[in-house]
Every structure is written in C-alpha cells, then in structure tokens.
Design a protein around this motif. Structure first.
Motif, mmCIF file in Angstrom:
data_model
loop_
_atom_site.group_PDB
_atom_site.id
_atom_site.type_symbol
_atom_site.label_atom_id
_atom_site.label_comp_id
_atom_site.label_asym_id
_atom_site.label_seq_id
_atom_site.Cartn_x
_atom_site.Cartn_y
_atom_site.Cartn_z
ATOM 1 N N LEU A 43 0.865 -1.399 0.330
ATOM 2 C CA LEU A 43 -0.108 -0.005 0.090
ATOM 3 C C LEU A 43 0.776 1.393 -0.197
ATOM 4 C CD1 LEU A 43 -2.470 -0.839 2.166
ATOM 5 C CD2 LEU A 43 -2.692 -1.145 -0.059
ATOM 6 N N ASP A 44 0.831 1.936 -1.037
ATOM 7 C CA ASP A 44 2.371 3.286 -1.308
ATOM 8 C C ASP A 44 1.117 4.124 -1.215
ATOM 9 O OD1 ASP A 44 1.775 4.342 -4.023
ATOM 10 O OD2 ASP A 44 1.878 2.347 -4.712
ATOM 11 N N PRO A 45 2.043 5.519 -0.807
ATOM 12 C CA PRO A 45 1.593 6.611 -0.161
ATOM 13 C C PRO A 45 1.035 7.812 -1.863
ATOM 14 C CG PRO A 45 3.397 6.538 -0.283
ATOM 15 C CD PRO A 45 3.701 5.701 -0.743
ATOM 16 N N LEU A 46 1.373 6.885 -3.115
ATOM 17 C CA LEU A 46 1.306 7.405 -3.950
ATOM 18 C C LEU A 46 -0.158 7.234 -5.008
ATOM 19 C CD1 LEU A 46 4.753 7.654 -5.102
ATOM 20 C CD2 LEU A 46 3.847 9.508 -4.025
ATOM 21 N N SER A 47 -0.247 5.394 -4.438
ATOM 22 C CA SER A 47 -2.022 5.370 -5.556
ATOM 23 C C SER A 47 -3.026 5.735 -4.434
ATOM 24 C CB SER A 47 -1.759 4.193 -4.884
ATOM 25 O OG SER A 47 -0.713 3.263 -5.525
ATOM 26 N N ARG A 48 -3.491 6.793 -5.497
ATOM 27 C CA ARG A 48 -5.171 7.773 -5.033
ATOM 28 C C ARG A 48 -6.508 7.006 -5.123
ATOM 29 N NH1 ARG A 48 -5.683 12.696 -6.718
ATOM 30 N NH2 ARG A 48 -4.750 11.991 -9.419
ATOM 31 N N ASN A 49 -6.136 4.929 -6.198
ATOM 32 C CA ASN A 49 -6.802 4.603 -5.998
ATOM 33 C C ASN A 49 -6.787 3.317 -6.354
ATOM 34 O OD1 ASN A 49 -9.649 3.316 -7.460
ATOM 35 N ND2 ASN A 49 -9.920 4.721 -8.213
ATOM 36 N N VAL A 50 -6.861 2.194 -5.889
ATOM 37 C CA VAL A 50 -6.331 0.652 -5.842
ATOM 38 C C VAL A 50 -6.600 0.847 -6.614
ATOM 39 C CG1 VAL A 50 -5.332 1.038 -3.526
ATOM 40 C CG2 VAL A 50 -7.156 0.074 -3.919
ATOM 41 N N LEU A 51 -8.367 0.190 -7.473
ATOM 42 C CA LEU A 51 -8.933 -0.292 -8.218
ATOM 43 C C LEU A 51 -7.623 -0.140 -9.707
ATOM 44 C CD1 LEU A 51 -12.406 1.583 -8.334
ATOM 45 C CD2 LEU A 51 -11.490 -1.004 -6.808
ATOM 46 N N THR A 52 -8.136 -1.572 -10.175
ATOM 47 C CA THR A 52 -7.158 -1.447 -11.633
ATOM 48 C C THR A 52 -7.893 -0.325 -12.880
ATOM 49 O OG1 THR A 52 -8.440 -3.047 -12.433
ATOM 50 C CG2 THR A 52 -7.489 -4.329 -11.046
ATOM 51 N N ALA A 53 -6.971 0.062 -14.063
ATOM 52 C CA ALA A 53 -6.779 1.359 -14.374
ATOM 53 C C ALA A 53 -8.737 0.922 -15.345
ATOM 54 C CB ALA A 53 -6.023 1.518 -15.518
ATOM 55 N N ASP A 54 -8.639 -0.283 -15.598
ATOM 56 C CA ASP A 54 -9.749 -0.384 -16.556
ATOM 57 C C ASP A 54 -11.105 -0.509 -15.612
ATOM 58 O OD1 ASP A 54 -9.018 -2.822 -15.208
ATOM 59 O OD2 ASP A 54 -9.111 -4.205 -17.528
ATOM 60 N N GLN A 55 -10.903 -1.247 -14.051
ATOM 61 C CA GLN A 55 -11.816 -1.583 -13.260
ATOM 62 C C GLN A 55 -12.426 0.068 -12.335
ATOM 63 O OE1 GLN A 55 -10.556 -3.293 -9.655
ATOM 64 N NE2 GLN A 55 -12.565 -4.838 -9.720
ATOM 65 N N GLY A 56 -11.554 0.711 -13.013
ATOM 66 C CA GLY A 56 -11.430 2.603 -12.148
ATOM 67 C C GLY A 56 -12.272 3.121 -12.725
ATOM 68 N N ALA A 57 -12.628 2.832 -14.705
ATOM 69 C CA ALA A 57 -13.085 3.258 -15.396
ATOM 70 C C ALA A 57 -14.164 2.470 -16.114
ATOM 71 C CB ALA A 57 -12.433 3.657 -16.727
ATOM 72 N N GLU B 38 -4.530 2.638 -10.579
ATOM 73 C CA GLU B 38 -3.877 2.446 -10.382
ATOM 74 C C GLU B 38 -3.189 1.279 -9.843
ATOM 75 O OE1 GLU B 38 -1.071 5.810 -8.861
ATOM 76 O OE2 GLU B 38 -2.652 6.648 -8.036
ATOM 77 N N GLY B 39 -4.205 0.411 -9.385
ATOM 78 C CA GLY B 39 -4.031 -1.725 -8.588
ATOM 79 C C GLY B 39 -3.339 -1.076 -7.360
ATOM 80 N N CYS B 40 -3.297 -2.824 -6.590
ATOM 81 C CA CYS B 40 -2.779 -2.513 -5.754
ATOM 82 C C CYS B 40 -2.344 -4.263 -6.393
ATOM 83 C CB CYS B 40 -3.349 -2.896 -4.700
ATOM 84 S SG CYS B 40 -2.785 -3.313 -2.800
ATOM 85 N N PRO B 41 -0.975 -4.171 -6.803
ATOM 86 C CA PRO B 41 -0.963 -5.919 -7.514
ATOM 87 C C PRO B 41 -0.423 -5.935 -6.800
ATOM 88 C CG PRO B 41 0.417 -4.517 -8.462
ATOM 89 C CD PRO B 41 -0.440 -3.452 -7.976
ATOM 90 N N VAL C 33 -13.481 4.347 -7.274
ATOM 91 C CA VAL C 33 -12.525 4.659 -6.530
ATOM 92 C C VAL C 33 -12.854 4.014 -5.184
ATOM 93 C CG1 VAL C 33 -11.513 7.001 -5.615
ATOM 94 C CG2 VAL C 33 -12.011 6.907 -7.375
ATOM 95 N N LEU C 34 -11.587 3.532 -5.275
ATOM 96 C CA LEU C 34 -10.697 2.632 -3.235
ATOM 97 C C LEU C 34 -9.997 3.090 -2.879
ATOM 98 C CD1 LEU C 34 -11.793 0.975 -1.462
ATOM 99 C CD2 LEU C 34 -10.951 -1.116 -2.440
ATOM 100 N N ALA C 35 -10.152 4.005 -2.233
ATOM 101 C CA ALA C 35 -8.116 4.865 -1.904
ATOM 102 C C ALA C 35 -7.842 4.653 -0.405
ATOM 103 C CB ALA C 35 -8.782 6.033 -2.163
#
Length: 279
Positions: free
Chosen positions: A82-96, A246-249, A227-229
């Motif tokens: 869980l990094d401080p630069l990720s503002r949305n842990v959903l994947t790119a296509d999922q978040g869109a 940005e995902g949380c892989p 968004v899941l942040a």
C-alpha cells in the motif's frame, strides 16, 4: 503518508520516507519500420510494474521485516504494497468501468448484469438491474488475484462511485465488506448516504476489503468511474477529483541489498526491487 508492505495479513508500516521511489511499468513497446520508412508498434497487453525503493539509515525493525520478505522466510509470496502515491487501488480499467467483467466485478445474475465491456477492452459497461431484493441488488468490485483488496490494521479506506452517481443510478447504499486471510466474511460497513464518499476502518482481523454498491430500483445506467482509496480521501473526491485506477497488484521481491549506514552501524541503507506478478 507511510507505506505498508508485507504478505496480506502481515503488512508492516514503514514510517521512514524512501530516499528513492520508482514505480515505472515495463511498456516493452516494439517498433517495426517498413522499407518505405513507416513505423508501426506492438505493445504487450500486460505491462507489469517494477517498484524500486531505497532507504537511508533505516531502523533495524523495518530492516528485519524487509529482510525476511526478501529471503522468503515466512512465506514464498506474493507481497502486497500500500504505497502513498496510489490514489485509487482499483485497476485502471476497473476504475474506469471498462472491459470484460471477469475478475473485476461480480453479482447475482438473478438481480443484475453488466453489458458492453464484453465486446472490447476499451468499451464502457452499463449495469442493468432487473430485480431488487429487500436489501438491494448488489454489485461487487473484485481484486483480480486475492479475495479482496489488501488492508492494513487501523488504516481507513474511502469508497466512492462518481460514475454511477453522475448517471443517476438508484443507489440504496455504499458498502465495504471485510474478509479474513481465507476470504471468509468477517463484517461490513455501509452507508445509505450515497451523496458523499464512504470512509470505513477495517475489522480488527481483516486482511481484505471488498467494496460494493446496493441498488434500490430496477434500471439501466452507465457504470463509469469508481474509486477505492487508502486513507480518508473523501474531501478530495467530494470536490470532484476522480483519480485513475492504479491497482494494488501482488509483487515478488526480485532484488535486495543492504549495508551498514556509514558512521552508524545501528542503521542500514537498503534497496528493494519488486516486480508485479499474477500470483
């Protein structure tokens, strides 16, 4: 904000700010040039990221934790970050709200369905609610690998669906369910105030979060952004910010080194490289 890293269920907060932080994806784009000079390119459909980190004068407790991860002392992997630069842990296509639903969303087919994305990775999904039970028709956002999105003890999450809100969807509630390491349900937080982002703190034994919405009526709406942040991002989201997913892989530790900090052997200068994997 701190960084949390470790196996799901055993994430440790790293309070020391990294001296360097690089999270560049491997694009691996290949160029082809014709005899006439025209250029075409090919890009692989999967572009794994390499997370490169370094710290100076790190405390020994954090060093020991990262050392055990790198040497795979407690488990072979994978590792969550869980990094401080990720503002949305959903994947790119999922978040869109784009592309095929498999691995990104799930639902009871007797209640609703997603349509559109199955015809192409860049096509938008619409949700069709056909039947509404007493507690609302549920649509879940799934992690592509784990039973949910990894959480850290005491660290809140913010959940918001601006796409469905903009489409005028008949939402009954926003919800986050908390699950243990096996994926078993522990508890959930929900709110019927769907006009604002939801902020919730994980169950004390939670390892994963699984966000969802409940629909109050039948209808057809475009899914859009979600968004899941990590942390409380409600003010920024309510103000209209919609960060891309940005995902949380899952990651595998692929490079590691540490040495005594010059002038003080109690601390360590450490570097770590992690590569995004599929399992």
């Amino acid at each position: 904000m701190s960084m949390w890293i470790g196996h799901p269920g055993a994430l440790r907060e790293i309070r020391d700010g990294a001296a360097s932080f690089d999270r560049t994806p491997d694009l691996e784009v290949v160029e082809f040039r014709s005899l006439a000079g025209a250029v075409t390119t090919w890009a692989p459909p999967v572009r794994p990221r390499r997370l490169k980190l370094s710290w100076e004068a790190m405390e020994r407790g954090d060093v020991d934790h990262l050392d055990r991860l790198a040497r795979r002392v407690d488990a072979p992997g994978p590792v969550a970050v869980l990094d401080p630069l990720s503002r949305n842990v959903l994947t790119a296509d999922q978040g869109a709200g784009l592309g095929a639903a498999a691995g990104k969303w799930s639902w009871n087919t007797a209640e609703l369905g997603l349509y559109g994305g199955q015809f192409g990775a860049y096509l938008a999904n619409s949700v069709s609610v056909d039947s509404v039970p007493v507690d609302g028709a549920a649509l879940y956002w799934d992690h592509p690998v784990w039973p949910g999105f990894p959480v850290a003890a005491g660290v809140p999450f913010t959940w918001w669906v601006p796409g469905l809100r903009a489409a005028g969807a008949a939402l009954r509630a926003l919800r986050i369910d908390w699950h243990d390491a096996s994926g078993a349900y522990l508890s959930g937080n929900s709110t019927t105030n769907v006009t604002r982002p939801m902020v919730a703190t994980p169950h004390s034994r939670a390892v994963y979060a699984r966000p969802s919405v409940r629909f109050a009526a039948t209808g057809l709406w475009q899914l859009g952004a979600s968004v899941l942040a990590v942390g409380d991002a409600s003010a920024a989201l309510a103000a209209g910010e919609i960060p891309a997913g940005e995902g949380c892989p899952p990651y595998s530790v692929t490079s590691y080194s540490h040495a005594a900090t010059p002038g003080d052997g109690r601390y360590r200068d450490l570097s770590l490289e992690l590569t995004e994997v599929v399992a």
